[in-house]
Design a protein around this motif. Structure first.
Motif, short mmCIF file in Angstrom:
data_model
loop_
_atom_site.label_atom_id
_atom_site.label_comp_id
_atom_site.label_asym_id
_atom_site.label_seq_id
_atom_site.Cartn_x
_atom_site.Cartn_y
_atom_site.Cartn_z
N ARG A 230 0.86 -1.04 -0.09
CA ARG A 230 0.20 -0.05 0.15
C ARG A 230 0.76 1.12 -0.04
O ARG A 230 0.57 2.38 -0.76
CB ARG A 230 -0.79 0.02 1.09
CG ARG A 230 -1.65 1.33 1.28
CD ARG A 230 -2.55 1.43 2.46
NE ARG A 230 -3.79 0.45 2.24
CZ ARG A 230 -4.78 0.27 3.05
NH1 ARG A 230 -4.97 0.88 4.05
NH2 ARG A 230 -5.87 -0.76 2.87
N SER A 233 1.95 1.58 -3.32
CA SER A 233 0.85 2.21 -4.27
C SER A 233 0.97 3.55 -4.01
O SER A 233 0.53 4.50 -5.17
CB SER A 233 -0.28 1.61 -4.16
OG SER A 233 -0.42 0.22 -4.35
N GLU A 234 1.09 4.34 -3.08
CA GLU A 234 0.75 5.66 -2.51
C GLU A 234 1.99 6.42 -2.74
O GLU A 234 2.03 7.67 -2.50
CB GLU A 234 0.13 5.76 -1.07
CG GLU A 234 -1.23 5.16 -1.02
CD GLU A 234 -1.46 4.87 0.53
OE1 GLU A 234 -1.07 5.53 1.32
OE2 GLU A 234 -2.87 4.74 0.62
N ASN A 236 4.62 6.30 -1.07
CA ASN A 236 4.92 6.86 0.39
C ASN A 236 6.06 6.52 0.98
O ASN A 236 6.35 5.20 1.72
CB ASN A 236 3.61 6.61 1.63
CG ASN A 236 3.89 7.31 2.92
OD1 ASN A 236 5.05 7.48 3.37
ND2 ASN A 236 2.70 7.27 3.59
N GLU A 306 -6.80 1.08 -4.74
CA GLU A 306 -5.26 1.27 -4.48
C GLU A 306 -4.58 1.07 -5.68
O GLU A 306 -3.57 1.51 -6.22
CB GLU A 306 -4.79 0.07 -3.39
CG GLU A 306 -3.41 0.00 -3.32
CD GLU A 306 -2.94 -1.16 -2.29
OE1 GLU A 306 -1.73 -1.69 -2.73
OE2 GLU A 306 -3.78 -1.62 -1.48
N THR A 309 -4.80 3.75 -8.12
CA THR A 309 -3.71 4.96 -7.71
C THR A 309 -2.51 4.53 -8.02
O THR A 309 -1.69 5.44 -8.36
CB THR A 309 -4.09 5.17 -6.08
OG1 THR A 309 -5.25 5.31 -5.81
CG2 THR A 309 -2.81 6.27 -5.38
#
Length: 359
Positions: A230, A233-234, A236, A306, A309
């Motif tokens: 995740r 995906s973001e 981050n 997700e 994105t």
């Protein structure tokens, strides 16, 4: 009696349910061949037959015979199956480890004309019986053949969701993702962990949450492969590196699994990007969310947002480069060019390169 079998995991699950319904209705075949490389379903069906064919405890005490392939001869099994029940109308003969029985195919003489008062259950694990043999052909004609096939990783989620529902519960998609990511494809282990989890749920619980999983299965809801992908995906970076730092202090072997999860993650991003390219360049219609989830082998459409994105931040030229990086770091983790670098350091390096990979 309908013949039942499975050549893939979905067929295995369907066949397992069909045999279970026949047992509930007390429709028993004279012979069951339970075979294949997934032991969970074989054990579950053998246990049900051991209990349900003979309804009373006294009958089970006198008319249930359990033999072991490594300690028996084919002739012993035939003699057991041909004898009259000591009590009641039926007896059940269960052969565990039938794959270790010498001259297994000699049982075909009995199976060709099985006793109507015996239910013979052959538990043939690790592999399937050769389908060209007389034994297989006769059981298929006179009894039930069940082939138990191991699932692929993307098939576990749907099965686990159904298993949870069979217990009268629901499960949050995040909790389902945590369980499937942590437990892999070992169905017996998954079933055992779910049973333990259900035991510890507070009274009145209707839905299994990520908090329940964290408290009772020992999976951190903040630091796991599910949360790592995740963060990727973001885009981050800080969050991804924090999770990598947590992994680095985990004494259990995690590196190969984490890289495998990351590789699958970016394969899915590639497929979604390719589908969007087909829509834009070829004019093909965009599949529904349900079709996209099946295409990406997701356990639920819940995870699609997700990936949508992620696809925006990772064009396929970047994805190709990242897949190459993951392969390289997988080899380094196996000692090929990794030097004295720890796996925690390797993962940190890999993540940094993923975030700066050229488009």
């Amino acid at each position: 009696m309908a013949k039942t079998g499975g050549a893939d995991f979905r067929s295995t699950v369907t066949a397992f349910g069909q045999i279970g319904r026949d047992i509930d209705a007390r429709r028993f075949a004279p012979v069951y061949l339970l075979m294949g490389d997934e032991a969970y379903f074989i054990d579950a069906l053998a246990e049900r037959l051991a209990e349900e064919v003979l309804p009373g405890e006294a009958e089970r005490a006198f008319s249930r015979i359990v033999a072991y392939g490594k300690d028996s001869l084919s002739g012993d099994i035939v003699n057991f199956a041909r004898q009259r029940p000591m009590m009641g109308e039926r007896q059940v003969v269960i052969v565990r480890g039938a794959q270790q029985l010498k001259k297994l195919d000699d049982l075909s003489v009995y199976v060709k004309s099985p006793s109507p008062s015996t239910v013979l259950v052959l538990c043939h694990k690790e592999k399937s019986v050769d389908k060209r043999t007389a034994l297989f052909k006769h059981i298929k004609e006179h009894g039930v053949v069940f082939e138990s096939v191991r699932p692929r990783d993307y098939e576990i989620g749907a099965w686990l969701g159904e298993l949870v529902r069979s217990k009268g519960l629901a499960i949050e998609p995040r909790a389902l993702g945590m369980l499937t990511e942590h437990l892999g494809v070992e169905i017996t282990r998954i079933s055992n962990e779910l049973d333990k989890l259900v035991t510890f749920l507070p009274a009145g619980t209707a839905t299994i949450t990520a908090d329940h999983v964290e408290r009772n299965v020992g999976i951190s809801k903040e630091f796991n492969n599910f949360e790592l992908t995740r963060a990727l995906s973001e885009r981050n970076m800080g969050r991804a590196l924090l999770i990598a730092e947590h992994f680095a202090h985990n004494p259990k072997e995690w590196y190969a699994t984490t890289l495998g999860v990351m590789f699958t993650h970016f394969q899915r991003i590639f497929l979604l990007n390719y589908q969007r390219w087909l829509v834009q360049k070829k004019g093909t219609p965009m599949p529904s969310d349900a079709d996209l989830a099946r295409m990406l082998r997701l356990t639920s459409t819940y995870f699609l947002d997700e990936y949508k994105t992620a696809a925006a931040g990772y064009p396929n030229r970047k994805v190709f480069a990242i897949l190459g990086l993951i392969r390289d770091y997988d080899m380094r983790g196996k000692g090929m060019g990794g030097g004295d670098v720890t796996k925690g350091e390797l993962l940190r390096e890999l993540l940094l390169k993923i975030f700066i990979a050229p488009a």
